[in-house]
Design a protein around this motif. Structure first.
Motif, PDB file in Angstrom:
ATOM      1  N   PHE A 110       0.981  -1.188  -0.041  1.00 33.55           N
ATOM      2  CA  PHE A 110       0.143   0.085   0.159  1.00 33.55           C
ATOM      3  C   PHE A 110       0.719   0.797  -0.137  1.00 33.55           C
ATOM      4  O   PHE A 110       0.486   2.076  -0.717  1.00 33.55           O
ATOM      5  CB  PHE A 110      -1.059  -0.030   1.222  1.00 33.55           C
ATOM      6  N   ALA A 111       2.209   1.031   0.831  1.00 34.49           N
ATOM      7  CA  ALA A 111       2.444   2.729   0.991  1.00 34.49           C
ATOM      8  C   ALA A 111       3.241   2.959  -0.510  1.00 34.49           C
ATOM      9  O   ALA A 111       3.626   3.848  -1.157  1.00 34.49           O
ATOM     10  CB  ALA A 111       4.052   2.279   1.943  1.00 34.49           C
ATOM     11  N   TRP A 300       8.080   3.457   6.040  1.00 36.49           N
ATOM     12  CA  TRP A 300       8.356   3.752   4.595  1.00 36.49           C
ATOM     13  C   TRP A 300       8.402   4.900   4.240  1.00 36.49           C
ATOM     14  O   TRP A 300       9.027   5.441   3.811  1.00 36.49           O
ATOM     15  CB  TRP A 300       7.547   3.401   3.812  1.00 36.49           C
ATOM     16  N   LEU A 301       7.354   5.976   4.678  1.00 32.40           N
ATOM     17  CA  LEU A 301       6.909   7.431   4.038  1.00 32.40           C
ATOM     18  C   LEU A 301       8.513   8.279   5.024  1.00 32.40           C
ATOM     19  O   LEU A 301       9.135   9.130   4.726  1.00 32.40           O
ATOM     20  CB  LEU A 301       6.015   7.923   4.052  1.00 32.40           C
ATOM     21  N   SER A 302       8.635   7.703   7.031  1.00 32.93           N
ATOM     22  CA  SER A 302       9.663   8.454   7.579  1.00 32.93           C
ATOM     23  C   SER A 302      10.822   8.012   7.045  1.00 32.93           C
ATOM     24  O   SER A 302      12.004   9.071   7.314  1.00 32.93           O
ATOM     25  CB  SER A 302       9.245   8.057   8.726  1.00 32.93           C
ATOM     26  N   PRO A 308      13.480   4.183   1.984  1.00 33.64           N
ATOM     27  CA  PRO A 308      12.150   3.917   2.801  1.00 33.64           C
ATOM     28  C   PRO A 308      12.484   2.541   3.052  1.00 33.64           C
ATOM     29  O   PRO A 308      11.342   2.051   4.997  1.00 33.64           O
ATOM     30  CB  PRO A 308      11.065   4.253   1.846  1.00 33.64           C
ATOM     31  N   TRP A 309      13.328   1.395   2.280  1.00 30.53           N
ATOM     32  CA  TRP A 309      13.359   0.398   3.391  1.00 30.53           C
ATOM     33  C   TRP A 309      13.483  -0.166   4.917  1.00 30.53           C
ATOM     34  O   TRP A 309      13.041  -0.391   5.592  1.00 30.53           O
ATOM     35  CB  TRP A 309      14.312  -0.641   2.380  1.00 30.53           C
ATOM     36  N   LEU A 314      12.903  -0.274  10.538  1.00 31.22           N
ATOM     37  CA  LEU A 314      13.080  -0.075  12.159  1.00 31.22           C
ATOM     38  C   LEU A 314      11.937   0.231  12.602  1.00 31.22           C
ATOM     39  O   LEU A 314      12.041   0.028  13.769  1.00 31.22           O
ATOM     40  CB  LEU A 314      13.886   1.199  11.177  1.00 31.22           C
ATOM     41  N   ALA A 315      10.440   0.976  11.392  1.00 29.28           N
ATOM     42  CA  ALA A 315       9.714   1.344  13.032  1.00 29.28           C
ATOM     43  C   ALA A 315       8.748   0.075  12.776  1.00 29.28           C
ATOM     44  O   ALA A 315       8.140  -0.413  14.047  1.00 29.28           O
ATOM     45  CB  ALA A 315       8.666   1.914  11.467  1.00 29.28           C
TER      46      ALA A 315
END
Length: 410
Positions: A110-111, A300-302, A308-309, A314-315
């Protein structure tokens, strides 16, 4: 006797087979468990208490009570604990991967492809899956109430929990209710019928006290060390890990309660726009598995356009790791506590309070977000009867509800 290859691997074939069995069971749940953390508990109970009989009802609810008491995603912690109980460390990892990775991969997709999904059919399918969650949670409440609230005292504790949750506004409401259930159990159930505090079946987790202590040290080191490291380096990946780790470490109740913390870590910092945050939240509700995988989308956005990967990895690791570390720290002491007479009475009170928590959650958010009219009620009722009386396979009932929603019957 082990072969040379088995000895070299250090994994007994029976343990490996058990871990693969755990992986298969949780992978099915990871692909079909819609409805949020409360519904997940219902799915787990049906699969591992009723169908597979890996543990009994009282032990299952004891685990739920423990994980509700700890910060982090309760359903993921319960699943990890069941995997540990069944197949040791390999089982715990297999349970977490099977239940979590499908949702992680869907949110990554989705991202990447961004918010051009949905439409009337997609919205209808999602609505049908919410109705399935109503049936699953209702079944869990019904069955658990019969087993865990068989007398007036424990039924009263469950009712007290429902009343408190109806008026409480604090995010710590569930924690308060569980603590009150323990206190009422200690007060009311020690001199009650021995069945209220009967001997508990053993839960033998293959975790040493040394491993538990190391997990607690690592939890504290990361919680207090990552902010310092981020201030010293200013490195975005370190900041992402720090922000999502603190969100996972400081949220009680899991699920939707983590959203304000995630918004503070991503939208307020400027890493994610408010519109993207809401779009990702909608996607997280549309996929099976734990809501905490919303962190994958935000990571991904952060991670900035160049990482992004790394940001997603990490998130995801950051938000789940603290809850798992705390479970590992608590489980070596859990069986000894469960076997004490006073603890048994307190756990009986906690179990009754958990029934009240699930009953409260059956109304909001499960019922209120899914049942909007007579047709919705009819679909949920049919799913409930199929599950409870006709013993229909859950996957078949999921498909039926999804079709009913897509066809506009609900």
């Amino acid at each position: 006797m082990k072969t040379d290859s088995e000895a070299a691997s250090g994994v007994a074939p029976s343990n490996l087979r058990a871990a693969l069995d755990v992986l298969r069971a949780f992978l099915v749940l990871g692909l079909t468990s819609f409805g949020g953390p409360v519904a997940h508990i219902g799915y787990f109970r049906r699969e591992f208490v009723e169908r597979r009989r890996w543990l009994d009802d009282a032990s299952f609810v004891d685990l739920v009570g423990l994980c509700q008491f700890l910060p982090g995603p309760a359903s993921s912690q319960v699943g990890f604990s069941i995997g540990l109980l069944r197949a040791g460390w390999l089982g715990g990892v297999a349970a977490w991967c099977g239940f979590t990775l499908p949702s992680v991969l869907l949110l990554l997709v989705f991202a990447i492809v961004a918010p051009r999904l949905g439409g009337p059919v997609g919205d209808g399918v999602l609505h049908g899956l919410k109705l399935m969650a109503v049936a699953v949670v209702a079944q869990a409440v019904w069955d658990m109430a019969r087993r865990l609230c068989p007398d007036a005292r424990r039924a009263g504790i469950a009712l007290v929990a429902i009343v408190i949750l109806a008026f409480a506004t604090t995010q710590f409401a569930q924690l308060i209710v569980i603590a009150l259930g323990a206190a009422l159990g200690y007060t009311l159930l020690r001199s009650a019928d021995p069945a209220a505090s009967q001997a508990v079946s053993p839960l033998r987790f293959r975790i040493s006290r040394t491993a538990g202590a190391l997990a607690l040290v690592l939890f504290a080191t990361l919680l207090f060390g990552l902010p310092v490291l981020y201030q010293l380096t200013g490195d975005r990946p370190v900041g992402v890990l720090d922000g999502f780790y603190r969100a996972g470490a400081l949220v009680f109740g899991g699920g939707h309660v983590v959203l304000p913390l995630l918004q503070e870590q991503t939208v307020v910092t400027g890493w994610v726009s408010a519109n993207d945050f809401l779009a990702g939240y909608g996607a997280a509700q549309a996929v099976p598995g734990p809501l905490f995988t919303f962190a994958t989308f935000l990571g991904w956005l952060s991670g900035s356009p160049t990482h992004p990967w790394l940001g997603a990895t990490l998130a995801t690791a950051g938000i789940f790791l603290p809850g798992l570390l705390l479970v590992i720290a608590a489980l070596p002491h859990w069986q000894a506590l469960r076997e004490r007479a006073t603890t048994a009475a307190m756990l009986a009170g906690v179990n009754a309070a958990v029934v009240g928590i699930l009953a409260s959650a059956l109304y909001s958010p499960v019922w209120t977000s899914a049942v909007h009219g007579p047709a919705d009620f009819a679909v949920a009722a049919v799913a409930f009867v199929l599950l409870t009386r006709w013993q229909a396979p859950p996957l078949a009932v999921v498909a039926l509800c999804a079709v009913a929603g897509a066809a506009g019957l609900a």
